[in-house]
Design a protein around this motif. Structure first.
Motif, PDB file in Angstrom:
ATOM      1  N   VAL A  45       0.841  -1.203   0.000  1.00 33.64           N
ATOM      2  CA  VAL A  45       0.000   0.000   0.000  1.00 33.64           C
ATOM      3  C   VAL A  45       0.874   1.249   0.000  1.00 33.64           C
ATOM      4  O   VAL A  45       0.635   2.187  -0.766  1.00 33.64           O
ATOM      5  CB  VAL A  45      -0.963  -0.009   1.213  1.00 33.64           C
ATOM      6  CG1 VAL A  45      -1.634   1.341   1.389  1.00 33.64           C
ATOM      7  CG2 VAL A  45      -1.990  -1.106   1.052  1.00 33.64           C
ATOM      8  N   LYS A  46       1.912   1.270   0.858  1.00 36.41           N
ATOM      9  CA  LYS A  46       2.797   2.432   0.933  1.00 36.41           C
ATOM     10  C   LYS A  46       3.555   2.648  -0.372  1.00 36.41           C
ATOM     11  O   LYS A  46       3.848   3.778  -0.740  1.00 36.41           O
ATOM     12  CB  LYS A  46       3.776   2.288   2.091  1.00 36.41           C
ATOM     13  CG  LYS A  46       3.136   2.431   3.455  1.00 36.41           C
ATOM     14  CD  LYS A  46       4.170   2.256   4.542  1.00 36.41           C
ATOM     15  CE  LYS A  46       3.557   2.251   5.908  1.00 36.41           C
ATOM     16  NZ  LYS A  46       3.238   3.557   6.416  1.00 36.41           N
ATOM     17  N   LEU A  47       3.885   1.558  -1.066  1.00 34.32           N
ATOM     18  CA  LEU A  47       4.591   1.659  -2.341  1.00 34.32           C
ATOM     19  C   LEU A  47       3.637   1.792  -3.530  1.00 34.32           C
ATOM     20  O   LEU A  47       4.077   1.914  -4.661  1.00 34.32           O
ATOM     21  CB  LEU A  47       5.490   0.436  -2.553  1.00 34.32           C
ATOM     22  CG  LEU A  47       6.687   0.336  -1.617  1.00 34.32           C
ATOM     23  CD1 LEU A  47       7.403  -0.989  -1.814  1.00 34.32           C
ATOM     24  CD2 LEU A  47       7.638   1.498  -1.854  1.00 34.32           C
ATOM     25  N   GLN A  48       2.324   1.751  -3.251  1.00 33.55           N
ATOM     26  CA  GLN A  48       1.285   1.849  -4.274  1.00 33.55           C
ATOM     27  C   GLN A  48       1.527   0.825  -5.396  1.00 33.55           C
ATOM     28  O   GLN A  48       1.649   1.166  -6.569  1.00 33.55           O
ATOM     29  CB  GLN A  48       1.213   3.265  -4.847  1.00 33.55           C
ATOM     30  CG  GLN A  48       0.822   4.283  -3.816  1.00 33.55           C
ATOM     31  CD  GLN A  48       0.794   5.691  -4.361  1.00 33.55           C
ATOM     32  OE1 GLN A  48       1.095   5.926  -5.510  1.00 33.55           O
ATOM     33  NE2 GLN A  48       0.431   6.635  -3.510  1.00 33.55           N
ATOM     34  N   THR A  49       1.591  -0.420  -4.985  1.00 33.35           N
ATOM     35  CA  THR A  49       1.787  -1.514  -5.931  1.00 33.35           C
ATOM     36  C   THR A  49       0.955  -2.703  -5.486  1.00 33.35           C
ATOM     37  O   THR A  49       0.411  -2.713  -4.389  1.00 33.35           O
ATOM     38  CB  THR A  49       3.278  -1.900  -6.041  1.00 33.35           C
ATOM     39  OG1 THR A  49       3.443  -2.826  -7.086  1.00 33.35           O
ATOM     40  CG2 THR A  49       3.799  -2.490  -4.741  1.00 33.35           C
ATOM     41  N   ALA A  50       0.849  -3.683  -6.342  1.00 32.19           N
ATOM     42  CA  ALA A  50       0.123  -4.911  -6.013  1.00 32.19           C
ATOM     43  C   ALA A  50       1.116  -6.059  -5.974  1.00 32.19           C
ATOM     44  O   ALA A  50       2.002  -6.148  -6.816  1.00 32.19           O
ATOM     45  CB  ALA A  50      -0.954  -5.182  -7.058  1.00 32.19           C
ATOM     46  N   SER A  51       0.959  -6.932  -4.987  1.00 34.73           N
ATOM     47  CA  SER A  51       1.911  -8.033  -4.829  1.00 34.73           C
ATOM     48  C   SER A  51       1.795  -9.065  -5.951  1.00 34.73           C
ATOM     49  O   SER A  51       2.746  -9.782  -6.230  1.00 34.73           O
ATOM     50  CB  SER A  51       1.725  -8.715  -3.475  1.00 34.73           C
ATOM     51  OG  SER A  51       0.425  -9.263  -3.389  1.00 34.73           O
ATOM     52  N   GLY A  54       2.725  -6.374  -9.550  1.00 37.92           N
ATOM     53  CA  GLY A  54       3.895  -5.497  -9.552  1.00 37.92           C
ATOM     54  C   GLY A  54       3.524  -4.087  -9.969  1.00 37.92           C
ATOM     55  O   GLY A  54       2.373  -3.671  -9.855  1.00 37.92           O
ATOM     56  N   ILE A  55       4.495  -3.346 -10.476  1.00 40.73           N
ATOM     57  CA  ILE A  55       4.228  -1.974 -10.894  1.00 40.73           C
ATOM     58  C   ILE A  55       4.059  -1.911 -12.407  1.00 40.73           C
ATOM     59  O   ILE A  55       4.679  -2.677 -13.143  1.00 40.73           O
ATOM     60  CB  ILE A  55       5.356  -1.018 -10.449  1.00 40.73           C
ATOM     61  CG1 ILE A  55       6.697  -1.435 -11.048  1.00 40.73           C
ATOM     62  CG2 ILE A  55       5.449  -0.944  -8.952  1.00 40.73           C
ATOM     63  CD1 ILE A  55       7.810  -0.447 -10.829  1.00 40.73           C
ATOM     64  N   PRO A  56       3.227  -0.999 -12.881  1.00 41.04           N
ATOM     65  CA  PRO A  56       3.086  -0.845 -14.325  1.00 41.04           C
ATOM     66  C   PRO A  56       4.372  -0.292 -14.931  1.00 41.04           C
ATOM     67  O   PRO A  56       5.084   0.491 -14.297  1.00 41.04           O
ATOM     68  CB  PRO A  56       1.940   0.164 -14.486  1.00 41.04           C
ATOM     69  CG  PRO A  56       1.319   0.311 -13.148  1.00 41.04           C
ATOM     70  CD  PRO A  56       2.303  -0.163 -12.141  1.00 41.04           C
ATOM     71  N   SER A  57       4.661  -0.675 -16.140  1.00 38.13           N
ATOM     72  CA  SER A  57       5.897  -0.225 -16.794  1.00 38.13           C
ATOM     73  C   SER A  57       5.909   1.288 -16.992  1.00 38.13           C
ATOM     74  O   SER A  57       6.978   1.880 -17.114  1.00 38.13           O
ATOM     75  CB  SER A  57       6.092  -0.949 -18.121  1.00 38.13           C
ATOM     76  OG  SER A  57       4.983  -0.712 -18.972  1.00 38.13           O
ATOM     77  N   THR A  58       4.742   1.910 -17.010  1.00 36.45           N
ATOM     78  CA  THR A  58       4.690   3.364 -17.195  1.00 36.45           C
ATOM     79  C   THR A  58       5.178   4.120 -15.953  1.00 36.45           C
ATOM     80  O   THR A  58       5.526   5.284 -16.051  1.00 36.45           O
ATOM     81  CB  THR A  58       3.248   3.809 -17.519  1.00 36.45           C
ATOM     82  OG1 THR A  58       2.382   3.354 -16.468  1.00 36.45           O
ATOM     83  CG2 THR A  58       2.789   3.241 -18.847  1.00 36.45           C
TER      84      THR A  58
END
Length: 124
Positions: A45-51, A54-58
């Protein structure tokens, strides 16, 4: 983006992950830091990502600018002299050096022309 996790806090925790590889160290040092973030879910949540995705390439560029590269500077290697000094702190090696010195001195005190002193040199 407004991440609620400071780069210093994240960097400190990641460094502890590298420095504490043993189970006891992880339980004592790493897990409390993870729990301070709210556990794995709180960290996501703090990193604003989903386990799971992951993170979007954008977002990679923005995250790299905010958090820095995903790189941990390696420790400088120990010099050969420091390794030798640390090895000489071993009681077994100290005893062996003492035995070599005694053998060398006994060999030198022997009859002239004998090569018994070579045993002490060979032990070293």
């Amino acid at each position: 983006m407004g991440w609620t996790l400071s780069t210093e806090d994240l960097s400190k925790w990641v460094r502890q992950c590298f420095e504490c590889p043993l189970v006891g160290q992880v339980k004592k040092n790493v897990l409390p830091g993870l729990e301070a973030f709210g556990g794995p879910a709180g960290l996501c949540v703090k990193l604003q990502t989903a386990s799971n995705t992951g993170i979007p390439s954008t977002e990679v560029k923005a995250r790299r600018e905010h958090f820095g590269s995903n790189y941990v500077e390696p420790e400088p290697p120990e010099t050969i002299w420091m390794m030798a000094w640390n090895a000489l702190q071993d009681p077994c090696l100290i005893f062996l050096c003492f035995a070599a010195l005694v053998s060398f001195l006994v060999g030198m005190a022997g009859p002239a022309g004998s090569l018994e002193w070579l045993e002490g040199v060979a032990i070293l």
